[in-house]
Structures are given as structure tokens and as C-alpha cells.
Design a protein around this motif. Structure first.
Motif, mmCIF file in Angstrom:
data_model
loop_
_atom_site.group_PDB
_atom_site.id
_atom_site.type_symbol
_atom_site.label_atom_id
_atom_site.label_comp_id
_atom_site.label_asym_id
_atom_site.label_seq_id
_atom_site.Cartn_x
_atom_site.Cartn_y
_atom_site.Cartn_z
ATOM 1 N N GLU A 76 -19.188 51.122 32.144
ATOM 2 C CA GLU A 76 -20.720 52.296 32.278
ATOM 3 C C GLU A 76 -19.652 53.068 30.829
ATOM 4 O OE1 GLU A 76 -21.927 54.186 35.570
ATOM 5 O OE2 GLU A 76 -22.665 53.007 36.707
ATOM 6 N N PRO A 77 -20.742 54.030 29.847
ATOM 7 C CA PRO A 77 -19.995 54.919 29.272
ATOM 8 C C PRO A 77 -19.182 55.843 29.913
ATOM 9 C CG PRO A 77 -23.004 54.760 29.102
ATOM 10 C CD PRO A 77 -21.998 53.955 30.024
ATOM 11 N N VAL A 78 -18.708 56.631 29.196
ATOM 12 C CA VAL A 78 -17.134 57.089 29.526
ATOM 13 C C VAL A 78 -17.642 58.520 30.723
ATOM 14 C CG1 VAL A 78 -16.850 58.010 27.317
ATOM 15 C CG2 VAL A 78 -14.744 58.041 29.380
ATOM 16 N N ASP A 79 -19.082 59.096 29.731
ATOM 17 C CA ASP A 79 -19.377 60.189 30.548
ATOM 18 C C ASP A 79 -19.557 60.149 32.073
ATOM 19 O OD1 ASP A 79 -21.070 59.175 28.704
ATOM 20 O OD2 ASP A 79 -22.487 61.290 29.046
ATOM 21 N N ALA A 80 -20.397 58.887 31.775
ATOM 22 C CA ALA A 80 -21.204 58.482 33.357
ATOM 23 C C ALA A 80 -19.636 57.966 33.996
ATOM 24 C CB ALA A 80 -22.289 57.754 33.327
ATOM 25 N N THR A 81 -19.083 57.464 33.538
ATOM 26 C CA THR A 81 -17.373 56.719 34.086
ATOM 27 C C THR A 81 -17.092 57.866 34.929
ATOM 28 O OG1 THR A 81 -17.209 54.973 32.895
ATOM 29 C CG2 THR A 81 -15.636 55.153 34.306
ATOM 30 N N LEU A 82 -16.373 59.104 33.803
ATOM 31 C CA LEU A 82 -15.807 60.490 34.818
ATOM 32 C C LEU A 82 -16.224 61.142 35.307
ATOM 33 C CD1 LEU A 82 -12.707 61.278 33.982
ATOM 34 C CD2 LEU A 82 -13.896 63.023 32.317
ATOM 35 N N ARG A 83 -17.387 60.982 35.266
ATOM 36 C CA ARG A 83 -18.680 62.439 36.168
ATOM 37 C C ARG A 83 -18.534 61.262 37.598
ATOM 38 N NH1 ARG A 83 -22.687 65.422 36.490
ATOM 39 N NH2 ARG A 83 -22.437 65.820 34.271
ATOM 40 N N ALA A 85 -16.312 59.355 39.070
ATOM 41 C CA ALA A 85 -14.880 59.510 39.233
ATOM 42 C C ALA A 85 -14.161 60.523 39.863
ATOM 43 C CB ALA A 85 -14.125 59.089 38.269
ATOM 44 N N CYS A 86 -14.784 61.937 39.536
ATOM 45 C CA CYS A 86 -14.546 63.881 39.141
ATOM 46 C C CYS A 86 -15.975 63.607 40.959
ATOM 47 C CB CYS A 86 -15.251 64.703 38.732
ATOM 48 S SG CYS A 86 -14.559 64.473 37.187
ATOM 49 N N VAL A 87 -16.837 62.941 40.815
ATOM 50 C CA VAL A 87 -17.876 63.213 41.928
ATOM 51 C C VAL A 87 -16.372 62.255 43.259
ATOM 52 C CG1 VAL A 87 -19.403 62.420 43.826
ATOM 53 C CG2 VAL A 87 -19.329 62.982 41.555
#
Length: 196
Positions: A76-83, A85-87
């Protein structure tokens, strides 16, 4: 007793004792008595008390690493992926709150090889997480005026601080806390005019 449950019973007993009276004050004899197994049965799975403490954390770290790899593999796009991962790391840290508390309180008592193994595996997780931040920076999503290492350390400091204040009996669920801390982090690292 099923043979496959012996390791679980021993780890559960060790976790309870380490939490209640401390790793240093807990003997192998106390662990096997609490687990209702023999020392021979315990030593079939764990060679020492050191192994027990390592295994308590290993389960948590292995799960988090598997989850992170799955999240990244979605592409997925990096912003969705990082979100995501954080959650995930916040929610799983809450799920394993007692394990994390016991481990980090006693990690300095692990043997040097075990400490090195923990450091290596934690670094691998952090490297994957940091690579997401780096990719987002390259795409202009995240700020570059602060070193990546500081941004990542800031997030994980919040994660490691959870045992000092989060309670399952509190007013907010783990999902709410994970969403809130993630939002705070991502808002803080978001690129904005004039700050890189």
C-alpha cells in the motif's frame, strides 16, 4: 496435560512470578511448582531461567515482526503502511503489556549472548520501520528537518512508556489509544511549509 502445552504452562507461570516478585527473586523450582510440571519437563523446552525471560519477549517480538512484514508486503502507499504499522505495534504492545513490562525491567540480567540477540532483532524491526519513514520523506510526506533516528525514537518512546500509564480498566480501549498515539506521531512528522 498435552505435551504441546507444557511450554505454555511454564511460560505463564514464569511470567506471573517474574511480575509478582521479580526475575532475580524467582527460582526455577518456584516456576516448575507453579506450572505443575517437573524440572525435567521444563528443561525439555528451556535450558535456564535466562531462556524463560528471553522466550517471554520472543513471543511478543516475533508476532510484531510477522505483523510488520505482512503490513509492508501489502504494497500500500507508504502513508497507509506506516499508519498501519504504528497502530499494530501499539495494539500488540498493549496485548503483551505484562510481558513487555517484565522483560524490560529485567533485560539487563540476561546473558550477553541473549542481550545481543534481542538487540539484533529489535534493530531489524526498527530498520524496517525506519525505512518506511525514509520512503515517506523521499516522497515529500514527512519532515526532513529532524533526523530520522529522532523521529523514530520519539514514536517508540511513547510505545515503551505504555506500561506506566495504560490500564485495560481505563476509560479508553487499546484501539482508541493506538489511533490517538498514531495520529499524534504522524501529525508531528508530516511535512509542512517551512520545516522540511
Amino acid at each position: 496435560m498435552k505435551q504441546t502445552s507444557v511450554a505454555d504452562d511454564v511460560l505463564r507461570a514464569a511470567l506471573g512470578l517474574f511480575a509478582a516478585q521479580g526475575y532475580a527473586n524467582t527460582s526455577v523450582q518456584q516456576v516448575v511448582e507453579a506450572a505443575g510440571v517437573t524440572k525435567g519437563a521444563m528443561y525439555h523446552y528451556f535450558q535456564s531461567k535466562d531462556d524463560l525471560l528471553f522466550a517471554i519477549y520472543d513471543r511478543m517480538l516475533t508476532l510484531q515482526t510477522d505483523h510488520l512484514e505482512t503490513i509492508v508486503a501489502r504494497g500500500e502507499p507508504v502513508d497507509a503502511t506506516l499508519r498501519a504499522a504504528c497502530v499494530d505495534v501499539i495494539e500488540t504492545s498493549i496485548d503483551f503489556l505484562l510481558e513487555g513490562t517484565v522483560f524490560f525491567r529485567s533485560v539487563h540480567m540476561l546473558s550477553q549472548p541473549r542481550q545481543q540477540e534481542v538487540t539484533r532483532r529489535r534493530r531489524a524491526y526498527h530498520d524496517t520501520f525506519t525505512a518506511l519513514v525514509e520512503k515517506g520523506q523521499a516522497e515529500g510526506l514527512y519532515r526532513t528537518d529532524i533526523p530520522r533516528g529522532v523521529l523514530v525514537a520519539h514514536f517508540f518512546a511513547d510505545v515503551h512508556y505504555l506500561p506506566t500509564w495504560f490500564s485495560t480498566d481505563g476509560p479508553e480501549t487499546k484501539e482508541q489509544v493506538a489511533a490517538q498515539l498514531t495520529e499524534l506521531f504522524l501529525t508531528g512528522v508530516a511535512a509542512a511549509p517551512g520545516r522540511g
